[in-house]
Design an enzyme around this catalytic site. Structure first.
Site: not given
Length: 527
Positions: A317-319
């Protein structure tokens, strides 16, 4: 082994043969051929065994049979000793000594979590079992902890040096969801305070610091599950008073190997390697929901040296991967760069962020990074460098090679105004240097904006190279190769048509056209 050699040399077999030899010697000594005192030499042909009387042969035969029986009995009843006619036991490994002579050392002990009272039913809290097992390994100077198949609920626990944490097939370590079980730790020195709140931060589910020779691995991808759903909900509701903790965090450690496991649903960053050296992460799957799981970065090498990340699958859900080295004045003061990092054969999906990022916390510097053979799909950004005034330091000598972009909003990004700061104490005049960035063999399809490099008058981007690039577009809009305050070159064929800021060279690297427009801006955020 010296004792075994003595036992064999003095075996009943040797003892059994001695009477026969003694008898033969006696016969020879008393024979007329040997001669006697004042005796006459008799020139008889010596007949060997035929010259021995029948009664004497019977005695010798009896002795031989008794000796053979003793040897057989000794072999069949000996326990714990070397046996004749069998393969010798395997020897422990020889550890070389300083003098080169070596000494015998025992293999590291192996423990099963159940030996310490662990119960893998998904309900019983196993923190004491993990702590006791790690303490036993530390006491023995190293060892291997096997987590067998089952669901092992636990609060956070620490690892120790010369330790292997092995998750068997079907094993799953579950993080307890009640934050009261998670200890508080001091802020990271290169960040000034907990990343989301001032003051202490929550520790990680599996933690280690100041360690050497640590391995986390598994059979058929055993799983470490942070059960982060409650953390994400509380974060969105703003009811947490401290920064969330990572799933796995290793600090100031060396010789780290993480392989053949699944890491999933971390409360915060999934795998945070902080101020470590000589790290290999391979054949690892990292998962979190692609939406609704805030800040669940996959792998964050932070102020690290000599790192290899290979053969991994990341969907979070991010990098997917974020290389960091500290935040503004705190990172500048800590002064630990991230350097000598290889990312190889990795597949990444990040619908809300980027596949591979550098920064934005990069105030210790980032250099000598190779990103190659990476496939990024269904993501908001492909590969990205992000920084801002106040960060200081540098991003230098970064190579992206053989990158595939599939259904990406913006493929290549350099952003110099990522204005997020720990506090008001940062120095806006501490501007980073961004230079020597290379992109080659960049291919893909379904990309909306292939390139957006946004330098500025105070943070220009220097010596950027594009070579062998062909990216299929979502549509044929103009200005899809966007640049601002960029100096660099295009070598050979590049599609789409590059921005006017860059010099043009042919495949023989002969200058075709030199740009005088490095400082023009063609950045368009409308699509």
């Amino acid at each position: 082994m010296g004792e075994t050699g003595v036992a064999v040399a003095s075996s009943p077999r040797a003892a059994a043969s001695s009477p026969r030899a003694a008898a033969s010697s006696a016969s020879v000594a008393s024979s007329p051929r040997a001669g006697g005192v004042g005796g006459r030499h008799h020139h008889r042909r010596w007949g060997g065994a035929a010259a021995i009387s029948p009664s004497y042969r019977a005695v010798l035969l009896a002795l031989w049979l008794v000796g053979f029986a003793l040897v057989f009995l000794w072999q069949s009843t000996s326990v714990g000793r070397a046996r004749l006619y069998t393969r010798p036991p395997l020897l422990p490994k020889r550890a070389p000594s300083a003098q080169g002579m070596g000494q015998w050392v025992a293999a590291p002990p192996v423990y099963d979590l159940r030996e310490f009272g662990g119960v893998g039913d998904g309900r019983t809290l196993n923190t004491e079992a993990f702590v006791a097992a790690v303490a036993s390994i530390a006491e023995r100077g190293g060892g291997r902890l096997v987590v067998p198949a089952g669901r092992w609920l636990t609060a956070p626990f620490n690892l120790t040096s010369r330790m292997t944490l092995f998750l068997a097939a079907g094993a799953e370590i579950l993080g307890v969801q009640d934050e009261r079980y998670w200890p508080l730790m001091s802020p990271l020195p290169s960040y000034g305070y907990g990343r989301e709140h001032r003051g202490p931060r929550y520790g990680s589910l599996i933690h280690g610091q100041d360690l050497k020779d640590v391995t986390i691995t598994g059979g058929q991808n055993g799983t470490i599950n942070g059960q982060g759903q409650s953390w994400w909900s509380k974060f969105r509701k703003k009811v947490l008073n401290h920064t969330r903790g990572p799933l796995v965090q290793l600090m100031r450690s060396s010789n780290i190997t993480i392989s053949n496991i699944t890491l999933r649903d971390s409360p915060f960053w999934t795998l945070h390697i902080y101020d470590c050296k000589d790290v290999t992460i391979s054949d690892t799957t990292i998962l979190a929901p692609i939406v609704g799981a805030p800040n669940t970065d996959g792998i964050d090498p932070d102020s690290c040296e000599n790192v290899v990340i290979k053969n991994c699958y990341i969907s979070v859900g991010d990098d997917g991967i974020a290389i960091k080295s500290g935040w503004d004045q705190y990172g500048i003061a800590y002064g630990r760069p991230s350097t000598n990092i290889i990312i190889h054969n990795v597949t990444i999906r990040s619908m809300v962020s980027a596949g591979v990022s550098i920064g934005s916390e990069m105030s210790g510097g980032v250099s000598n990074v190779l990103v190659e053979n990476v496939h990024i799909w269904d993501s908001r950004r492909g590969v990205r460098i992000k920084t801002a005034p106040g960060r200081g330091a540098y991003v230098s000598n970064i190579t992206y090679r053989n990158i595939t972009l599939e259904h990406i909003r913006v493929g290549i990004v350099i952003k110099t105004d990522y204005n997020e700061h720990p506090d008001e104490g940062f120095d806006p005049k501490a501007v980073p240097i961004i230079e020597n960035i290379s992109y080659s063999s960049i291919h893909g399809h379904g990309v909306r904006v292939p390139v957006r490099i946004q330098g500025s008058a105070e943070i220009p981007v220097k010596n950027v190279t594009f070579h062998d690039m062909s990216v299929g577009l979502v549509d044929r809009k103009n200005h899809v190769f966007q640049c601002s305050f960029v100096q660099g070159q295009v070598i050979g064929y590049v599609f789409p048509v590059p921005c006017k800021n860059l010099d043009l060279y042919n495949e023989r690297r002969e200058l075709v056209k030199q740009s005088a427009l490095q400082n023009i801006s063609d950045i368009d955020y409308s699509f």
